[in-house]
Enzyme design. Structure first.
Site, mmCIF file in Angstrom:
data_model
loop_
_atom_site.group_PDB
_atom_site.id
_atom_site.type_symbol
_atom_site.label_atom_id
_atom_site.label_comp_id
_atom_site.label_asym_id
_atom_site.label_seq_id
_atom_site.Cartn_x
_atom_site.Cartn_y
_atom_site.Cartn_z
ATOM 1 N NE ARG A 143 95.950 62.827 37.765
ATOM 2 C CZ ARG A 143 97.077 62.979 38.817
ATOM 3 N NH1 ARG A 143 98.330 63.738 38.548
ATOM 4 N NH2 ARG A 143 97.022 62.470 39.962
ATOM 5 C CE LYS A 161 107.944 52.756 56.432
ATOM 6 N NZ LYS A 161 108.664 53.936 56.812
ATOM 7 N N GLY A 181 97.682 55.706 44.571
ATOM 8 C CA GLY A 181 98.933 55.587 43.459
ATOM 9 C C GLY A 181 99.285 54.194 43.292
ATOM 10 N N GLY A 200 96.250 61.643 46.843
ATOM 11 C CA GLY A 200 95.890 62.236 47.949
ATOM 12 C C GLY A 200 94.416 62.175 48.560
HETATM 13 P P1 AMP Z 1 101.584 52.158 49.880
HETATM 14 O O1 AMP Z 1 102.127 53.182 49.096
HETATM 15 O O2 AMP Z 1 101.502 52.362 51.549
HETATM 16 O O3 AMP Z 1 100.362 51.432 49.263
HETATM 17 O O4 AMP Z 1 102.532 50.936 49.642
HETATM 18 C C1 AMP Z 1 102.858 50.249 48.536
HETATM 19 C C2 AMP Z 1 104.285 49.357 48.551
HETATM 20 O O5 AMP Z 1 103.941 48.594 49.774
HETATM 21 C C3 AMP Z 1 104.335 48.841 47.415
HETATM 22 O O6 AMP Z 1 105.414 49.434 46.838
HETATM 23 C C4 AMP Z 1 104.907 47.347 47.944
HETATM 24 O O7 AMP Z 1 106.090 46.695 47.252
HETATM 25 C C5 AMP Z 1 105.061 47.482 49.399
HETATM 26 N N1 AMP Z 1 104.850 46.438 50.201
HETATM 27 C C6 AMP Z 1 103.544 45.517 50.263
HETATM 28 N N2 AMP Z 1 103.890 44.400 50.905
HETATM 29 C C7 AMP Z 1 105.094 44.478 51.467
HETATM 30 C C8 AMP Z 1 105.911 43.626 52.132
HETATM 31 N N3 AMP Z 1 105.243 42.554 52.801
HETATM 32 N N4 AMP Z 1 107.105 44.128 52.667
HETATM 33 C C9 AMP Z 1 107.700 45.131 52.189
HETATM 34 N N5 AMP Z 1 106.981 46.081 51.145
HETATM 35 C C10 AMP Z 1 105.744 45.673 50.889
#
Ligand code: AMP
Length: 396
Positions: free
Chosen positions: A36, A196, A353, A376
């Site tokens: 940064r 999610k 992130g 964000g």
């Molecule tokens: P996000 O912060 O929503 O972008 O999520 C990133 C996280 O999703 C990472 O830490 C990954 O390990 C997790 N992730 C990605 N694919 C899977 C999966 N099939 N099952 C569980 N966790 C996952």
């Protein structure tokens, strides 16, 4: 772009209040990642070289009032090191101390004022606090895109009371993002992965209206697969959002956006590195197995689609990329995108992130057109939301 940049500013002899993002990770009083800091150096150097007094404003951490552990003082040391010139640190961002220090500084010198969040007025965007900050500046430059989703005194309020300009880092970010979704070369593909669906509903809702192809990966793909009637076994899956996933598919269809879901997967019984895995077609996941990465057929389909688009916007990994071998799909697609960018046939923008970590892990972060480190703010931009700090710069 309908906002002013440093090209439009008369900087010589001016006190220039520059909002930067210096919210860097620190351990034992030392900065552990200077990304940064590096991003705002061009703006600081340019203002100093053009004879302005650089008066830096930044927040650090989430203090409730003055708190020594959230002081920017150690950051001033790291900044001086990166700039290779002295940085005058001032113990408060408003009041007599700040006024005296700014008055005493010579043109071309750099001052860093203490954490703006030591005053509640920053986050409240309190007009009296805005005026107290503005007292030390003739011009305002915002170079903190990552804080632009907040309407705070230092990120938004100041733009209404002083002539306001985008700094070089803000400008680069806005130009890249505009090339990604506002004014993209078509066809446009988005990749959305990660854990999610629930955290990315607005984002998906906006993207299906704007992009031609949407590849969904990661844990969130499982909810979409379940909505299509696939048994995803023990996979991460938000079963309560199956109806929402169907609605998003309907919206996509109505908007002419093609959704791509995995057709095969790497599955395992344990969520850890090298747990022993199987490669299965997507309708062959056993009841006690978890989908942890997209398989090679799915990757091939995404890479093939990538060959036919001109713009890529990417947030979220295809799998649990922190745990090998479940980084394979993310790394393979990232490398394919980087190669196309190198060939000059693709504009590829990634952000958020975990996505930055994933692109670094793939070793191609520097090879994409733009990688946004703004968490964000980048997500809110992908959601199509106006960012107050950016809107305030657009006043013509
Ligand atoms: P996000 O912060 O929503 O972008 O999520 C990133 C996280 O999703 C990472 O830490 C990954 O390990 C997790 N992730 C990605 N694919 C899977 C999966 N099939 N099952 C569980 N966790 C996952």
């Amino acid at each position: 772009m309908n906002f002013k940049t440093l090209d439009d500013a008369d900087l010589a002899g001016k006190r220039v209040l520059v909002r930067v993002d210096l919210n860097v990770p620190m351990e034992d009083g030392k900065v552990t990642d200077a990304t940064r800091i590096d991003r705002v150096l061009p703006t600081i150097r340019e203002i100093a070289e053009k004879g302005g007094k650089v008066v830096l404003l930044a927040h650090f951490g989430r203090p409730k009032g003055r708190d020594a552990k959230d002081s920017l003082k150690p950051v001033a040391v790291a900044l001086a090191h990166a700039l290779e010139k002295p940085v005058i640190f001032v113990e408060d961002c408003i009041g007599d101390d700040a006024a005296k220090a700014v008055a005493a500084a010579k043109n071309g010198e750099v001052l860093l004022l203490e954490n703006t969040r030591f005053h509640a007025g920053d986050e409240k965007n309190d007009p009296a606090f805005v005026q107290a900050l503005a007292a030390n500046g003739d011009l305002y430059v915002n170079d903190a895109f990552s804080a632009a989703h907040r309407a705070h005194a230092s990120t938004e309020g100041l733009a209404h009371v002083l002539p306001a300009y985008a700094g070089r880092s803000m400008q680069a970010e806005l130009e890249a993002l505009s090339a990604g979704l506002d004014n993209p070369a078509r066809p446009v593909m988005a990749i959305v992965g990660g854990a999610k669906v629930s955290t990315k509903l607005d984002l998906l809702g906006n993207l299906v209206k704007k992009v031609d192809v949407l590849a969904i990966g990661g844990g969130m793909a499982n909810t979409f697969l379940a909505a299509r009637g696939v048994d995803v076994g023990k996979s991460l899956c938000e079963h309560d959002l199956v109806a929402t996933a169907r609605e998003i598919e309907e919206k996509a269809k109505a908007a002419g956006c093609e959704i791509i879901l995995p057709v095969d997967a790497l599955v395992a019984r344990e969520f850890k590195a090298h747990p022993g895995h199987r490669v299965v077609t997507i309708d062959d996941v056993a009841a006690d197995e978890m989908i942890l990465d997209a398989g090679s057929l799915s990757v091939a389909e995404v890479v093939l689609k990538l060959d036919h688009v001109k713009t890529l916007v990417w947030n979220g990994p295809f799998g649990a990329f922190e745990l090998p071998p479940f980084d394979t799909a993310t790394v393979t697609v990232a490398k394919a995108a980087a190669q196309r960018v190198k060939d000059g046939t693709l504009v590829a923008i990634a952000g958020g992130g975990d996505t930055v970590a994933a692109m670094n892990h793939a070793g191609i972060a520097d090879d994409l057109t733009y990688v946004s480190t703004a968490g964000g703010a980048f997500l809110e931009w992908m959601e199509g939301k106006p960012l107050p700090g950016v809107e305030a710069l657009r006043k013509g």
